[in-house]
Write a protein that holds these residues in place. Structure first.
Motif, PDB file in Angstrom:
ATOM      1  N   MET A  87       8.364   3.905  -3.408  1.00 37.02           N
ATOM      2  CA  MET A  87       7.822   2.654  -3.945  1.00 37.02           C
ATOM      3  C   MET A  87       8.800   1.520  -3.639  1.00 37.02           C
TER       4      MET A  87
ATOM      5  N   ASP B  46       0.847  -1.188   0.000  1.00 36.12           N
ATOM      6  CA  ASP B  46       0.000   0.000   0.000  1.00 36.12           C
ATOM      7  C   ASP B  46       0.885   1.242   0.000  1.00 36.12           C
TER       8      ASP B  46
ATOM      9  N   TRP C 286      -6.039  13.273  -0.523  1.00 37.64           N
ATOM     10  CA  TRP C 286      -7.015  13.555   0.536  1.00 37.64           C
ATOM     11  C   TRP C 286      -8.209  14.251  -0.067  1.00 37.64           C
ATOM     12  N   HIS C 287      -9.367  13.736   0.220  1.00 37.64           N
ATOM     13  CA  HIS C 287     -10.556  14.351  -0.372  1.00 37.64           C
ATOM     14  C   HIS C 287     -11.502  14.778   0.733  1.00 37.64           C
TER      15      HIS C 287
ATOM     16  N   LEU D  15       3.033  -3.232 -11.158  1.00 32.76           N
ATOM     17  CA  LEU D  15       4.176  -2.473 -11.650  1.00 32.76           C
ATOM     18  C   LEU D  15       4.582  -3.031 -13.012  1.00 32.76           C
TER      19      LEU D  15
ATOM     20  N   ARG E  92      -7.707   0.483  -5.994  1.00 31.57           N
ATOM     21  CA  ARG E  92      -6.435   1.202  -6.036  1.00 31.57           C
ATOM     22  C   ARG E  92      -5.307   0.321  -6.562  1.00 31.57           C
TER      23      ARG E  92
ATOM     24  N   ASP F 254       0.039   4.158  -0.023  1.00 28.85           N
ATOM     25  CA  ASP F 254      -0.516   5.200   0.829  1.00 28.85           C
ATOM     26  C   ASP F 254       0.021   5.072   2.251  1.00 28.85           C
ATOM     27  N   ARG F 255       0.419   3.872   2.598  1.00 26.87           N
ATOM     28  CA  ARG F 255       0.918   3.655   3.956  1.00 26.87           C
ATOM     29  C   ARG F 255       2.433   3.689   4.043  1.00 26.87           C
ATOM     30  N   CYS F 256       3.101   3.316   2.957  1.00 19.45           N
ATOM     31  CA  CYS F 256       4.558   3.221   3.031  1.00 19.45           C
ATOM     32  C   CYS F 256       5.164   4.581   3.325  1.00 19.45           C
TER      33      CYS F 256
ATOM     34  N   ARG G  94      -1.543   5.671  -4.103  1.00 21.61           N
ATOM     35  CA  ARG G  94      -1.879   6.689  -3.100  1.00 21.61           C
ATOM     36  C   ARG G  94      -3.201   7.336  -3.450  1.00 21.61           C
ATOM     37  N   GLU G  95      -3.884   7.732  -2.426  1.00 23.15           N
ATOM     38  CA  GLU G  95      -5.122   8.463  -2.629  1.00 23.15           C
ATOM     39  C   GLU G  95      -4.873   9.887  -2.200  1.00 23.15           C
TER      40      GLU G  95
END
Ligand SMILES: Nc1nc2c(c(=O)[nH]1)N[C@H]1C(S)=C(S)[C@@H](COP(=O)(O)OP(=O)(O)OC[C@H]3O[C@@H](n4cnc5c(=O)[nH]c(N)nc54)[C@H](O)[C@@H]3O)O[C@H]1N2
Ligand SMILES: Nc1nc2c(c(=O)[nH]1)N[C@H]1C(S)=C(S)[C@@H](COP(=O)(O)OP(=O)(O)OC[C@H]3O[C@@H](n4cnc5c(=O)[nH]c(N)nc54)[C@H](O)[C@@H]3O)O[C@H]1N2
Ligand code: SF4
Ligand code: SF4
Ligand code: SF4
Ligand code: SF4
Ligand code: SF4
Lengths: 453, 235, 760
Positions: free
Chosen positions: B65, B10, B229-230, B211, B207, B12-14, B226-227
């Motif tokens: 990444m 993920d 922020w919304h 690769l 998501r 978004d978390r790394c 990654r997302e």
């Protein structure tokens, strides 16, 4: 050549076999020194590890594989060209074929050492051979490296045969004129050739079959070498054009090597009356055709990459067109096209000197081409984080220099052992000029007639 | 059906912390090569955290990444290997038989991800650093290619344990060293052949991307993008 | 060659080869009886504690049987023993949650380091020459004892100094107890990254002299002022676990993360919004956010309580901090300030953090107070999703010295050095344990010169480093994996945590645990010192201390004291059952509310045009881990540099000075200069030059010595005006191009404008 008598031919072409000059020995010793240095470098590399080379992540192939492709390419000079000329019955080929075929055998042998030189564990190279191992493990036939193994071996065997067969009458001639231990050696090499009509007949048939068979073999060899690259999903490698591109490039560099070899033989063995301007002119025309073909392939390869605009390919594209590899790229274009094209296209400059200059640049240019196929792609694969650069070390440079020295050395030694121009074929030529006949060999020859002339 | 081991990372978390890099060194007996060799491109990091800057100051963004062997189902590194040293296991791993490798480095060229590492010299450990070596993992000699194995020794250990206890391997029971070390839980490992496993569920996320998936390598690592922020801006 | 000669030669070489085979000492080592009952090939997991930074992560050590060459009773031999093979987080531990950071992973290499000090050493050459001779423990103890008793008899015990790294738990009890009983000067606990200013500010704002625990897993909005909370600051593993949860680990909205700093840090790299600001202006930024919240009635001034009341102008709604008025100072557009403030207020729980960098300015204390006030007005103090203060388990041994004294910052070393320079006689014996101030203080403090004046220095160090090399006597400590360990972390969990670990392995070398050495010394000194430290061994002390926890509700329920002890040892410690944060007392009431003073910088802007920003290295930390090959060879997450250091600068700066990637440049402050390779990266303000701390050791094992440069060395002796801590971000420098150079990077740089990049 009509003015030459068969005796003169014998005299002129056997002369190099009869003695060596001091200069010859000095050059030979110098070359041997380089070869020994290369051998030492190789053994140092085996002892210390491939780390002594400049190879690195991600450029895992560099000078060694460049040399491999280059030498295998160069080997297309001989057998292929000579086979085509034989089949086309181009009479001007006669003084040329043997020195061409020798190039094949030596270049191929040298080229074939590189896959071993470049191994991480060269002492295990035999695992590439399909032999019945006690463990029942066979090599992986899906790997292009295995195809290489078969292709190169086939080509080597056939080109050695192709060289040896038409050498038999000349070896017999040398045998008949030699004495002592030399006689014994040449007797063995001549394989009992006596020149009976039956032998001539068989030689003629065998040469014909070989000439036909060797062409697809040669084409397949460099196709397969190209597939070492084209089979891998590496930007600018993964291309269908690679096989014909490589074959064309191989013939291109092969002709250039042949012209160079002829020019040297002509000068150093005083064969001015055998290797005539017309031979250079004709080969020069061939070289011109190949230069155009090469240019076309390079253009076609680049055009499709550019038009397709795949980002990973474009990276390599620009790296070679305008980036860090561009000096080498444009030097290559200069060497393979810009210089040779006018030299060869203009009749006035298609002289011995002109074709030789063109050949020198083509040999350099074709080496660069191999390098530029391998290194820019490997150093710029898909993920930019993992890009890298490559610089050869003295180990690779020495080994590379050693193979060039070895080539010249082997050639020099060979030309002292075997007439570098086919004597009997020249004589056949003489006869044909008198009584034009389509046959490859004179049908009315008597036992040992050629030798006894 | 045999297990099909896979991983989800993920992005978004790394956090790019590099714990996975060191954990992999510790688990897998990867030798350090020293400054000079590192400078010559011989450092071996079976997993690396790629960093990409985007934009110019002050509008700079950074992307991390982690890249390791993607254990491709259609692995380009496998067919090219002349000795079957690089091969496909029944559990979908790209196996590397060190003993069989003769060091052509062809596989490393063919791998689009550049995750195969070559031993340019014999590895060395200044004594007693060698005492750290994991006995479950072999040490690779000079001239040999090495790479991420998905910590196959941990997979095997769990499979053997499960078999001894006459049960199936539990989801989450196997943690490769990198996954184990990852503080923000950016990495998840498990069996893709089990649709209920966490890795399967995450791999199906909208998501999820592969690769260089366009190369047809069929990687078994899925990256969750990654997302942005919304949330309630200008609330 | 004669045939006989040939035979002779081959016989001789054959004999040599045979001799070599048998003569290799490796093959002649005595086999000691295995000391441990381990099953070959089977791993056991033993709890331990990571001691490489103050976070105090609990770990599990994978131990397997192996054969180690060890010296026992002066004999070299092979011993089958349990050897740690891998360190992992202890899943039961409330701080590590089963994870470790990269430094923690590398802890193994401390134990197995080839350059560990293997036996007691006495200095045999001039001081600092690094020449030592091996001595026995008896001799070493005798030497140290004689120095201590000499001062006792001359009634100069006050001239005994004790310099340690930050201490906690029973180790602290013993060290402080020993010093107090000996009537020595109070021990000084030194660390470069001590976060003293933030702790002090928290004491003022919230009545808790500690770093906060951040409950990120429940936060919806996070503003971090230069806190590298995912890398090195405070409790990075615990914070990363929470961060992962905040990003994507819960249903609903992921939290937003805003990072404010002048150079993108590893943590800033993950931010949703990265805001570069002027160095030292974080307090103004925070109060400007508070201004928006107050003026737009998104929060009330009263809600901020004491933390707000400390700030001058708070009750009036911070009129001086309107975004439009301060945007130039901060370097952030007013619209951005207002937007962030509104977003934060709308996305409760929102939390703000301040890291060591913003606190290391001359106005760092104010910056920290301002961020505290912002947190208070956001309502995030003591709440889920905000910051809380963990209840720390203080020493329960009931012995003197255990009391938590005032915490030391790095500035106490400056005081010590000044004192020695002023009165060279004031310290006659200096005991050093784990601290390396000679490396980690500015040259301008002249710490090395001061220590050189101390007549006798004894070190408990495991490695020769810049401080230990000055010692006259070295009594090497066990490595953490060989020692009994206990710890009571000050942050990272809302539970009370008391970590405990027995040794995970037999000692490899002829070392002794430092607390045991102190206890031994105390017994030999006799009298009140022995009485003050009545325990026979360190683990006795631990057992007694931990027994007091048995009655409390926590992670261990036991039938009796022994059972409790066994279970605590197996679990790796004890933690309270309930999440509990300290109830916040009103902190200090200052005479007047605190006002901002503009940050001061050493060096004039025209002569020294760049702010100099040292930062903690994700791998080498504060330099104390530069000796580990894994840390050296792992690529730095951002620069990807291996085995070295770099000076980071903006591409525009580099272009202006014609500096290319990797060129050697000189960085000069008014107090010194250093040379290092340039790293051109976009994530840094054009007027800032940043450099990682960690390299530049002159003397720290084969892997770190002579590598790179130490940014601390050239720092100006600027101090934070409120706390006296080193204002290590307050130095200005100039840079000059020296020559082409070399930088070892794992990743190909994406910042140089190569033609290949332009086309991608
Ligand atoms: N002094 C001494 N002698 C012993 C023993 C001992 O303990 N001490 N142990 C004994 C025992 S138990 C054993 S099993 C034997 C083992 O003796 P060997 O069978 O000789 O085993 P290895 O030394 O492992 O050598 C095997 C060789 O195979 C090569 N190899 C690896 N893969 C392949 C492959 O795919 N194809 C081919 N062709 N070769 C491959 C390796 O490089 C190596 O050179 O030794 C016995 N001899
Ligand atoms: N690195 C490496 N690993 C290998 C191999 C290799 O070549 N290299 N080879 C593999 C192979 S083929 C094999 S067969 C195995 C062999 O692996 P092992 O079976 O482990 O063989 P050894 O290490 O030779 O012997 C094991 C122990 O037996 C003890 N021993 C000797 N005699 C006796 C006895 O009478 N009674 C008892 N109780 N103990 C005794 C020895 O002191 C020694 O500690 O190793 C395998 N592993
Ligand atoms: S450990 Fe996890 S968070 Fe850290 S770099 Fe690796 S994948 Fe990213
Ligand atoms: S990532 Fe590379 S090494 Fe791994 S399986 Fe795919 S091609 Fe092979
Ligand atoms: S390097 Fe080894 S694994 Fe890779 S292709 Fe060559 S032999 Fe196979
Ligand atoms: S799965 Fe194992 S081998 Fe692969 S990168 Fe992670 S730790 Fe390394
Ligand atoms: S944060 Fe890292 S270095 Fe600090 S205690 Fe935890 S694991 Fe150890």
């Amino acid at each position: 050549m009509a003015q030459k008598t068969p005796e003169q031919i014998n005299e002129d072409l056997l002369r190099p076999l009869s003695g060596t000059s001091g200069r010859y020995l000095i050059v030979l010793a110098f070359l041997a020194g380089i070869v020994i240095a290369a051998l030492c470098s190789f053994f140092w590399q085996v002892y210390a590890g491939l780390g002594v080379s400049g190879l690195r992540s991600p450029v895992f192939w560099g000078f060694y594989i460049t040399n491999f492709v280059f030498w295998i390419g160069l080997s297309h000079a001989g057998t292929l060209i000579s086979a085509i000329l034989r089949l086309a019955n181009a009479t001007w080929r006669r003084p040329v074929t043997r020195c061409a075929e020798v190039i094949t055998v030596f270049a191929l042998s040298i080229g074939a050492t590189f896959p071993v030189i470049h191994l991480g564990r060269p002492w295990l190279a035999f695992w590439l051979f399909p032999y019945p191992s006690e463990r029942g493990i066979w090599p992986n036939i899906r790997s292009p490296l295995l195809w290489d193994f078969f292709a190169i071996n086939t080509y080597l065997i056939s080109s050695v045969t192709f060289l040896l067969l038409p050498m038999l009458p000349d070896l017999a001639l040398v045998r008949d004129r030699a004495a002592g231990w030399k006689k014994k050696v040449y007797s063995v090499l001549a394989l009992g050739w006596t020149g009976t009509p039956k032998q001539w007949n068989r030689l003629e048939r065998a040469m014909h079959i070989m000439a036909i068979a060797v062409i697809p073999v040669a084409v397949s060899v460099h196709s397969i070498v190209s597939w070492d690259f084209a089979m891998a999903p590496v930007p600018m490698w993964h291309s269908t054009i690679f096989a014909p591109y490589f074959v064309a490039g191989a013939i291109f560099s092969g002709i250039a090597a042949l012209i160079l070899a002829m020019a040297c033989l002509r000068k150093f063995l005083h064969l001015e009356e055998y290797l005539l301007p017309i031979h250079f002119e004709n080969l020069g025309k061939l070289l011109l055709v190949m230069s155009l073909l090469w240019f076309y392939f390079v253009f076609a390869e680049r055009l499709t990459a550019w038009y397709g605009n795949d980002p990973s390919e474009m990276t390599v594209f620009w790296v070679t067109q305008t980036g860090s590899f561009s000096p080498l790229f444009w030097l290559m274009v200069l060497c393979n096209f810009v210089i040779p094209f006018p030299l060869l296209a203009i009749k006035k400059t298609r002289t011995i000197l002109g074709t030789s200059i063109a050949s020198v640049t083509v040999v350099i240019g074709m080496w660069l081409e191999r390098y530029l196929i391998i290194v820019p792609s490997l150093s710029h694969k898909y993920l930019p984080y993992s890009w890298g650069t490559y610089r050869p070390t003295w180990v690779e440079l020495t080994i590379t220099a050693g193979t060039f020295a070895a080539m010249v050395m082997l050639y020099m030694i060979f030309s002292k052992l075997v007439p570098i121009i086919s004597i009997w074929e020249l004589k056949v030529g003489l006869r044909e000029e008198a009584h034009p006949a389509p046959a490859l060999a004179p049908s009315h020859t008597q036992p040992n007639e050629v030798g006894a002339d | 059906m045999a297990h099909q081991w896979g991983m989800v990372i993920d992005l978004d978390r790394c956090t790019g912390c590099a714990a996975c890099v060191v954990a992999c060194h510790a688990e897998n007996n990867i030798s350090t090569v020293g400054e000079d060799q590192a400078a010559r491109g011989r450092a071996k990091h079976w997993i690396r955290v790629e960093r990409y800057y985007e934009g110019e100051f002050p509008d700079v963004r950074v992307k991390f990444m982690p890249v390791l062997c993607q254990q491709c189902d259609a692995a380009p590194c496998e067919p090219v290997c002349p000795t079957f040293a690089s091969y496909h296991t029944i559990e979908g791993l790209n196996g590397q038989v060190y003993n069989r490798c003769i060091g052509t480095r062809y596989c490393a060229n063919a791998c689009p991800y550049n995750v195969r590492f070559f031993n340019f010299y014999n590895p060395e450990w200044d004594k007693p650093l060698n005492l750290q070596l994991n006995p479950d993992v072999s040490v690779r000699s000079v001239g040999i290619m090495e790479k991420c194995t998905f910590c196959v020794q941990r997979i095997k250990a769990s499979e053997i344990q499960a078999e001894a206890e006459k049960r199936a391997v539990k989801d989450g029971e196997i943690q490769p060293a990198c996954v184990q070390s990852c503080s923000p839980h950016a990495m998840v490992f498990g069996d893709l052949s089990d649709p209920q496993s966490e890795v399967s569920r995450l791999a199906r996320s909208s998501r999820g991307t592969k690769l260089l998936g366009e190369l047809g390598t069929q990687p078994k690592v899925t990256y969750l993008q990654r997302e942005s922020w919304h949330g309630a801006e200008n609330a | 060659m004669e045939r006989r000669d040939f035979l002779k030669i081959s016989a001789a070489t054959g004999a040599v080869a045979a001799l070599e085979g048998c003569g290799n000492p490796d093959h002649q080592l005595i086999r000691f009886v295995p000391e441990e009952d381990m099953l070959p090939g089977l791993a056991t997991w033993k709890p331990s504690i990571c001691t490489l930074c103050p976070a105090g992560c609990g770990m599990l050590v994978r131990v397997m049987q192996g054969e180690a060459e060890v010296v026992r009773n002066g004999q070299l031999g092979i011993l089958k023993m349990g050897l740690p093979k891998k360190l992992e987080g202890n899943p039961a531990h409330p701080i590590s949650h089963g994870r470790l950071c990269p430094r923690g992973q590398a802890g193994l290499q401390v134990t197995y380091h080839p350059d560990r000090i293997k036996t007691p050493l006495a200095r045999s050459g001039p001081r600092g020459s690094g020449q030592f001779q091996e001595i026995t423990w008896d001799e070493a103890m005798k030497q140290l004892l004689s120095h201590l008793t000499a001062l006792q008899t001359s009634n100069e015990q006050g001239k005994i100094g004790f310099l340690t790294s930050p201490l906690r738990g029973q180790r602290k009890t013993i060290v402080h107890g020993f010093a107090a009983a000996l009537k020595a000067a109070p021990p000084i606990e030194f660390a470069f990254l001590a976060s003293r200013t933030i702790q002090e500010a928290n004491a003022w704002s919230f009545g808790s002299d500690a770093l906060p625990t951040v409950d990120l897993s429940h936060s919806n909005y996070l503003i971090s002022f230069g806190a590298d909370f995912l890398g090195t600051w405070n409790s990075p593993v615990a914070q990363s676990v929470g961060y992962g949860h905040m990003r994507n680990g819960r249903t609903g909205q992921p939290g937003k993360f805003v990072q404010v700093e002048s150079r993108i840090s590893q943590t800033g790299a993950s931010a949703d919004e990265w805001i570069p600001s002027q160095p030292g202006m974080d307090g103004v930024f925070a109060l400007s956010l508070a201004h928006v919240i107050l003026s737009e009635k998104l929060g009330t001034a009263g809600a901020a309580g004491h933390a707000g009341a400390l700030i001058a102008g708070w009750s009036e709604g911070l009129p001086d901090y309107a975004p439009a008025a301060v945007e130039k100072q901060i370097g952030v557009p007013a619209a951005t300030i207002s937007r962030i403030a509104r977003e934060a207020a709308a996305n409760a729980p929102a939390v703000a953090l301040i890291g060591d960098g913003p606190a290391a300015h001359t106005n760092g204390f104010f910056n920290a107070l301002a961020v505290n006030a912002l947190n208070a007005v956001l309502g995030s103090v003591g709440k889920p999703g905000g910051i809380v203060f963990s209840p720390v388990w203080t020493s329960q041994s009931g012995k003197p010295g255990a009391a938590e004294g005032k915490k030391d910052g790095e500035s106490s070393v400056r005081t010590l050095a000044e004192q020695i320079h002023a009165t060279p006689d004031s310290v006659k014996v200096l005991l050093v344990d784990g601290a390396n101030p000679v490396f980690a203080t500015p040259m301008a403090w002249r710490v090395r010169e001061a220590f050189e004046k101390v007549p006798f220095i004894a070190s408990f160090g495991s490695f020769i480093d810049e401080t230990t090399v000055l010692a006259d006597l070295i009594l090497p400590d066990h490595s953490p994996l060989e020692s009994w360990l206990d710890d009571s972390p000050e942050s990272g969990s809302t539970k009370t945590v008391a970590s405990l670990a027995p040794p995970a392995m037999q000692p490899l070398h002829n070392t002794r645990s430092m607390p045991d050495v102190l206890l031994d010394l105390a017994h030999q000194l006799g009298g009140p010192v022995a009485a003050a430290l009545p325990w026979k061994t360190y683990d006795d002390a631990l057992k007694i201390a931990f027994s007091s926890l048995q009655k409390q509700k926590g992670s261990v329920s036991a039938t009796d004291a022994d059972d409790f002890w066994t279970k605590v040892k197996d679990q790796g410690g004890w933690w309270s059952a309930e999440d509990k944060s300290v109830s916040l007392a009103a902190g200090k009431i200052p005479a007047a509310a605190v006002k901002n003073t503009a940050p001061q910088f050493d060096g004039s802007p025209d002569q020294f045009p760049f702010h100099f920003l040292p930062f903690a290295s994700q791998l080498c930390y504060d330099g104390s881990l530069a000796h580990l090959p894994w840390m050296q060879e792992s690529p730095d997450p951002l620069s990807t540099v291996m085995w070295g250091t770099w000076v980071e600068m903006n591409p525009r700066t580099a272009e202006k000075l014609a500096i290319k990637q990797g060129d050697t440049i000189e960085v000069a402050s008014q107090h010194g200069s250093l040379r290092a390779p340039a790293l051109i990266a976009p994530g840094i303000a054009p007027d800032v030059i940043a450099m990682p701390i960690g390299q530049g050791h002159t003397n720290f094992t084969r892997y770190a010595s002579g590598r790179g440069a130490n940014p601390i060395s050239i720092l100006a002796p600027m101090v934070e005006s409120g706390t006296g801590s080193l204002a290590w971000a307050a130095t200005r420098v100039k840079i000059s191009h020296i020559s082409e150079g070399k930088i070892v990077m794992f990743g190909a740089s994406l910042t140089d404008a190569s033609p290949e990049l332009k086309h991608r």
